[in-house]
Scaffold this motif. Sequence first.
Motif, PDB file in Angstrom:
ATOM      1  N   TYR A 123       0.951  -1.315  -0.079  1.00 37.86           N
ATOM      2  CA  TYR A 123      -0.062  -0.111  -0.093  1.00 37.86           C
ATOM      3  C   TYR A 123       1.058   1.180   0.017  1.00 37.86           C
ATOM      4  O   TYR A 123       0.612   2.293  -0.818  1.00 37.86           O
ATOM      5  N   GLY A 124       2.054   1.407   0.880  1.00 38.07           N
ATOM      6  CA  GLY A 124       2.805   2.525   0.951  1.00 38.07           C
ATOM      7  C   GLY A 124       3.369   2.649  -0.309  1.00 38.07           C
ATOM      8  O   GLY A 124       3.939   3.734  -0.843  1.00 38.07           O
ATOM      9  N   THR A 158       1.769   5.094   8.556  1.00 36.27           N
ATOM     10  CA  THR A 158       2.886   4.211   8.344  1.00 36.27           C
ATOM     11  C   THR A 158       3.912   4.897   7.748  1.00 36.27           C
ATOM     12  O   THR A 158       5.231   4.898   7.979  1.00 36.27           O
ATOM     13  N   ASP A 159       3.539   5.481   6.493  1.00 35.52           N
ATOM     14  CA  ASP A 159       4.256   6.062   5.668  1.00 35.52           C
ATOM     15  C   ASP A 159       4.994   7.479   6.404  1.00 35.52           C
ATOM     16  O   ASP A 159       6.129   7.422   6.291  1.00 35.52           O
ATOM     17  N   ALA A 160       4.365   8.188   7.077  1.00 28.89           N
ATOM     18  CA  ALA A 160       4.938   9.447   7.906  1.00 28.89           C
ATOM     19  C   ALA A 160       5.997   8.788   8.878  1.00 28.89           C
ATOM     20  O   ALA A 160       6.988   9.439   9.042  1.00 28.89           O
ATOM     21  N   HIS A 168       7.890  15.175   3.438  1.00 32.03           N
ATOM     22  CA  HIS A 168       7.025  14.713   2.343  1.00 32.03           C
ATOM     23  C   HIS A 168       5.736  15.358   2.490  1.00 32.03           C
ATOM     24  O   HIS A 168       4.932  15.653   1.783  1.00 32.03           O
ATOM     25  N   TRP A 169       5.273  15.492   4.045  1.00 33.69           N
ATOM     26  CA  TRP A 169       3.652  15.845   4.288  1.00 33.69           C
ATOM     27  C   TRP A 169       4.013  16.970   5.031  1.00 33.69           C
ATOM     28  O   TRP A 169       4.859  17.215   5.728  1.00 33.69           O
ATOM     29  N   GLU A 246       6.635  -0.380  16.148  1.00 37.15           N
ATOM     30  CA  GLU A 246       7.952  -0.209  16.377  1.00 37.15           C
ATOM     31  C   GLU A 246       8.747   0.960  15.684  1.00 37.15           C
ATOM     32  O   GLU A 246       9.834   1.124  15.927  1.00 37.15           O
ATOM     33  N   LEU A 247       7.988   1.549  15.097  1.00 37.15           N
ATOM     34  CA  LEU A 247       8.393   2.658  14.433  1.00 37.15           C
ATOM     35  C   LEU A 247       8.463   4.009  15.098  1.00 37.15           C
ATOM     36  O   LEU A 247       7.697   4.229  16.324  1.00 37.15           O
ATOM     37  N   PRO A 248       9.648   4.842  15.192  1.00 39.63           N
ATOM     38  CA  PRO A 248       9.877   6.079  16.195  1.00 39.63           C
ATOM     39  C   PRO A 248       8.791   7.021  15.899  1.00 39.63           C
ATOM     40  O   PRO A 248       8.061   7.067  14.869  1.00 39.63           O
TER      41      PRO A 248
END
Length: 337
Positions: A123-124, A158-160, A168-169, A246-248
């Motif tokens: 998806y990403g 998830t992308d951000a 990007h955003w 787990e993402l920061p």
Amino acid sequence: MTDFTPLEAMEGMTLVQLEELSDRTPLAGYLDHYRLRVLLKDKTTLHVGNIEVEPYRLWAQVWSPPQPRGTAIIVHGYYDHMGLYRHLLELLLEENLQVVMWDLPGHGLSSGERADIKDFAEYGQCLRQLQQRLCDDGLAKGPWLGVGQSTGASILATDALSHADDGHWCGLVLLAPLVRPWNWARSAWVHSIVGPFVSSVPRRFRPNSNDADFTTFLRERDPLQPLRLPTGWVTAMRRWMPQLMELPPSLLPTLILQGDEDLTVDGPWNLAVLEGKFPRATIHRHSEARHHLVNEIEPIRRELFEQIRQFINPLLVTAAVDARSQPICSHSRASQR
């Protein structure tokens, strides 16, 4: 029901001229069925068609008001497609934003196994490649605002979080975001027992909005609704959930809207997780709203949309003078070097 599959044969992105749109064409039938044609007014233009993003062909639309302040990309929820997002599209156009809408793989008129995905990472990848293609074709430019419903919100989050410092955003709007589904302990147990033996189960149409006309439309009059839940999609979601955890964290400006009567996602648990992931997030809960916030009854939708207006206007003013607010094409190419 109406058959919109001929639209899958459209090559590339085509500019739609309202005065040349014959009522007998599949495109006119699509725009009318989902009540989108009425938004082609006040010099708003529409590009529509299919974009090849390996290994998928994605059905996409780009709605452009005169001199837009930026671009909003809508990422829809599971089982959804872009035809259901008329109210949100109208709001963003009123705020003078260019709007990109697209059907996720396996949804609507995009290719892929119906309502299925092997890995949420796909998806990403589709999201980034789609944006790059539109920029390359001169159809969209930054600053970019991401607006996602449910699974679409999880894709944007998830992308951000995965690209926290790439500019990007300029901000995110997360509507009833998915982190884990409602009643997840039981659902996970059932999936563990059943998943190895069946490839899909029948979908159950539960009321996901207080708007009875909308829920009836989904169940009885929308030919693009998937009728089965692939167990492979649930497997992919289960792999994605710990990856998100787990993402920061990210300091990206974020608005999160959640209904307290949502029986699709675990709202309270999800909000606690996302508040930690997006420490600058503004969270607004509505006591009566269910899951499909962009298609709630008008009084609820009006309150929620006012929250979106209040969030995006100062955000776009800041983004307009922020030195980091370069066209997304520049960011994407830099990240590919």
